[in-house]
Design a protein around this motif. Structure first.
Motif, PDB file in Angstrom:
ATOM      1  N   TYR A 135       0.836  -1.200   0.000  1.00  0.00           N
ATOM      2  CA  TYR A 135       0.000   0.000   0.000  1.00  0.00           C
ATOM      3  C   TYR A 135       0.870   1.248   0.000  1.00  0.00           C
ATOM      4  O   TYR A 135       1.781   1.384   0.830  1.00  0.00           O
ATOM      5  N   LEU A 136       0.589   2.150  -0.907  1.00  0.00           N
ATOM      6  CA  LEU A 136       1.238   3.448  -0.960  1.00  0.00           C
ATOM      7  C   LEU A 136       0.144   4.498  -0.739  1.00  0.00           C
ATOM      8  O   LEU A 136      -0.498   4.954  -1.691  1.00  0.00           O
ATOM      9  N   LEU A 137      -0.075   4.860   0.532  1.00  0.00           N
ATOM     10  CA  LEU A 137      -1.167   5.763   0.884  1.00  0.00           C
ATOM     11  C   LEU A 137      -0.678   7.200   0.998  1.00  0.00           C
ATOM     12  O   LEU A 137       0.515   7.468   1.135  1.00  0.00           O
ATOM     13  N   ASP A 138      -1.649   8.126   0.939  1.00  0.00           N
ATOM     14  CA  ASP A 138      -1.354   9.553   1.024  1.00  0.00           C
ATOM     15  C   ASP A 138      -0.430   9.983  -0.114  1.00  0.00           C
ATOM     16  O   ASP A 138       0.409  10.864   0.048  1.00  0.00           O
ATOM     17  N   ARG A 139      -0.608   9.332  -1.259  1.00  0.00           N
ATOM     18  CA  ARG A 139       0.185   9.656  -2.452  1.00  0.00           C
ATOM     19  C   ARG A 139      -0.719   9.621  -3.673  1.00  0.00           C
ATOM     20  O   ARG A 139      -1.683   8.853  -3.729  1.00  0.00           O
ATOM     21  N   THR A 140      -0.395  10.438  -4.652  1.00  0.00           N
ATOM     22  CA  THR A 140      -1.237  10.582  -5.834  1.00  0.00           C
ATOM     23  C   THR A 140      -0.462  10.212  -7.088  1.00  0.00           C
ATOM     24  O   THR A 140       0.692  10.623  -7.252  1.00  0.00           O
ATOM     25  N   ALA A 141      -1.100   9.423  -7.956  1.00  0.00           N
ATOM     26  CA  ALA A 141      -0.505   9.104  -9.249  1.00  0.00           C
ATOM     27  C   ALA A 141      -0.551  10.344 -10.131  1.00  0.00           C
ATOM     28  O   ALA A 141      -1.601  10.971 -10.278  1.00  0.00           O
ATOM     29  N   THR A 142       0.592  10.703 -10.721  1.00  0.00           N
ATOM     30  CA  THR A 142       0.658  11.945 -11.495  1.00  0.00           C
ATOM     31  C   THR A 142       0.859  11.712 -12.988  1.00  0.00           C
ATOM     32  O   THR A 142       0.230  12.371 -13.806  1.00  0.00           O
ATOM     33  N   THR A 143       1.754  10.791 -13.361  1.00  0.00           N
ATOM     34  CA  THR A 143       2.000  10.565 -14.789  1.00  0.00           C
ATOM     35  C   THR A 143       1.935   9.085 -15.110  1.00  0.00           C
ATOM     36  O   THR A 143       2.177   8.225 -14.254  1.00  0.00           O
ATOM     37  N   LEU A 144       1.599   8.788 -16.355  1.00  0.00           N
ATOM     38  CA  LEU A 144       1.542   7.413 -16.855  1.00  0.00           C
ATOM     39  C   LEU A 144       2.280   7.341 -18.183  1.00  0.00           C
ATOM     40  O   LEU A 144       2.041   8.163 -19.075  1.00  0.00           O
ATOM     41  N   GLU A 145       3.170   6.353 -18.293  1.00  0.00           N
ATOM     42  CA  GLU A 145       3.983   6.190 -19.503  1.00  0.00           C
ATOM     43  C   GLU A 145       3.919   4.733 -19.954  1.00  0.00           C
ATOM     44  O   GLU A 145       4.117   3.812 -19.152  1.00  0.00           O
ATOM     45  N   HIS A 146       3.612   4.541 -21.232  1.00  0.00           N
ATOM     46  CA  HIS A 146       3.552   3.188 -21.780  1.00  0.00           C
ATOM     47  C   HIS A 146       4.911   2.778 -22.348  1.00  0.00           C
ATOM     48  O   HIS A 146       5.597   3.575 -22.997  1.00  0.00           O
ATOM     49  N   ARG A 147       5.286   1.518 -22.064  1.00  0.00           N
ATOM     50  CA  ARG A 147       6.427   0.918 -22.732  1.00  0.00           C
ATOM     51  C   ARG A 147       5.934  -0.349 -23.422  1.00  0.00           C
ATOM     52  O   ARG A 147       4.734  -0.635 -23.420  1.00  0.00           O
ATOM     53  N   ASP A 148       6.827  -1.113 -24.040  1.00  0.00           N
ATOM     54  CA  ASP A 148       6.392  -2.254 -24.847  1.00  0.00           C
ATOM     55  C   ASP A 148       5.553  -3.253 -24.058  1.00  0.00           C
ATOM     56  O   ASP A 148       4.482  -3.673 -24.496  1.00  0.00           O
ATOM     57  N   ASP A 149       6.021  -3.649 -22.870  1.00  0.00           N
ATOM     58  CA  ASP A 149       5.362  -4.717 -22.128  1.00  0.00           C
ATOM     59  C   ASP A 149       4.918  -4.299 -20.732  1.00  0.00           C
ATOM     60  O   ASP A 149       4.601  -5.153 -19.904  1.00  0.00           O
ATOM     61  N   ASP A 150       4.934  -3.012 -20.443  1.00  0.00           N
ATOM     62  CA  ASP A 150       4.498  -2.573 -19.118  1.00  0.00           C
ATOM     63  C   ASP A 150       4.080  -1.109 -19.149  1.00  0.00           C
ATOM     64  O   ASP A 150       4.122  -0.449 -20.195  1.00  0.00           O
TER      65      ASP A 150
END
Length: 323
Positions: free
Chosen positions: A82-97
């Motif tokens: 669990y990573l609480l009190d944190r916000t996802a900010t960016t998303l980057e696609h790569r070939d397999d993840d």
């Protein structure tokens, strides 16, 4: 925090996210769960942990906090991080993840991402007359009913939260008055009928125009259309006027959205590869926003994510019951 690598990154630790974590563990996946709130349980923990929930299968009635406790215990079988009190900010696609960066610069590399963040970040709609009264008798949420025992309480609003809180506070408060600006309500018909039949006074076509008191709330002025203003004795006011939802950084990831919800197909896939969504955040024809529906969508999303991670896997893994 060191950077992490996982099979499935779940964004949102409400009921749908917690059940998703359990189900991902059942499918043999490693799981990381991120939430901007400091505690597990999402809106239930933040807004109505004492409220009775009636639309979860198998529970005629269950307190919000008890439902969350059961979901956390169930999810523990997956050993999630669990990573609480944190916000996802960016998303980057790569070939397999997919790589998601958090606001503390932690990077999570995942085989798939499942967004279960409900309505996103939310803030209560303000009560114009209530400026400066939060913590002095006015609140937007009711995390515990005990502080309202023996008090005269005014609840403002006409939706489910207003009627639910009026119904739950009525047995222990000295008095409960519900004030709504219209004479029609958005709350569930059964709850409206039960509150109407109780000792709760309902004032319609009215607005709260002033709060008065020295260090703490003592009186609430209510202006009714066509009538002289009424002054109600009150030591507590709950402003249940709804919330302003904000998907935040998720809106900048290129996801297809409709009215602040993420569009998905029947497999809970978004328009982005390896990114799924489930729960209240999703939108598709016929969508119904219930906790029970979110649980079903979680299983659908996780099973289809399993195939995205391993094309030789089956969407349906068999039943999770023993025997």
């Amino acid at each position: 925090m060191d950077d992490l690598t996982t099979d499935l990154l779940i964004i949102g630790a409400g009921p749908t996210g917690l059940f998703s974590a359990y189900y991902a563990g059942f499918r043999g996946m490693s799981v990381v769960v991120v939430d901007s709130l400091p505690e597990l349980g999402g809106q239930i923990t933040a807004m109505y942990p004492e409220k009775a929930i009636h639309d979860v299968a198998g529970f005629p009635s269950v307190k919000g906090r008890d439902l969350v406790a059961g979901l956390v215990e169930q999810a523990a079988t997956a050993h999630p991080t669990y990573l609480l009190d944190r916000t996802a900010t960016t998303l980057e696609h790569r070939d397999d993840d997919v790589v998601v960066t958090l606001d503390d610069d932690t990077r999570v590399t995942a085989g798939a991402v499942l967004i279960t963040s409900g309505i996103g970040k939310f803030s209560p709609r303000p009560l114009p007359a209530g400026d400066g009264w939060v913590g002095r008798g006015m609140e937007f949420f009711v995390p515990s009913f005990a502080p309202y025992a023996g008090k005269d309480v005014v609840v403002v609003g006409g939706g489910d939260s207003a009627f639910d809180w009026a119904q739950h506070l009525e047995p222990l408060a000295a008095s409960v008055t519900l004030v709504h600006r219209r004479d029609a309500f958005r709350a569930h018909e059964r709850t409206v009928a039960e509150v109407t039949a109780s000792s709760v006074e309902i004032i319609t076509n009215a607005q709260v125009t002033a709060l008065r008191g020295e260090s703490h709330l003592e009186e609430v002025e209510v202006s009714v259309d066509g009538e002289e203003p009424r002054v109600l004795e009150a030591q507590a006011l709950v402003a249940a006027l709804g919330f302003i939802a904000d998907l935040g950084a998720i809106q900048r990831w290129g996801l297809e959205t409709h009215k602040r919800h993420v569009v998905v197909d029947s497999a809970m896939r978004t328009n982005l590869p390896r990114v799924f969504a489930a729960g209240d955040i999703t939108d598709y024809p016929g969508k119904v926003r219930l906790i029970a529906v979110g649980f079903g969508e979680a299983a659908t999303a996780v099973n289809n994510a399993a195939v995205a991670l391993d094309p030789t896997a089956h969407v349906f893994p068999g039943h999770s019951s023993e025997g």
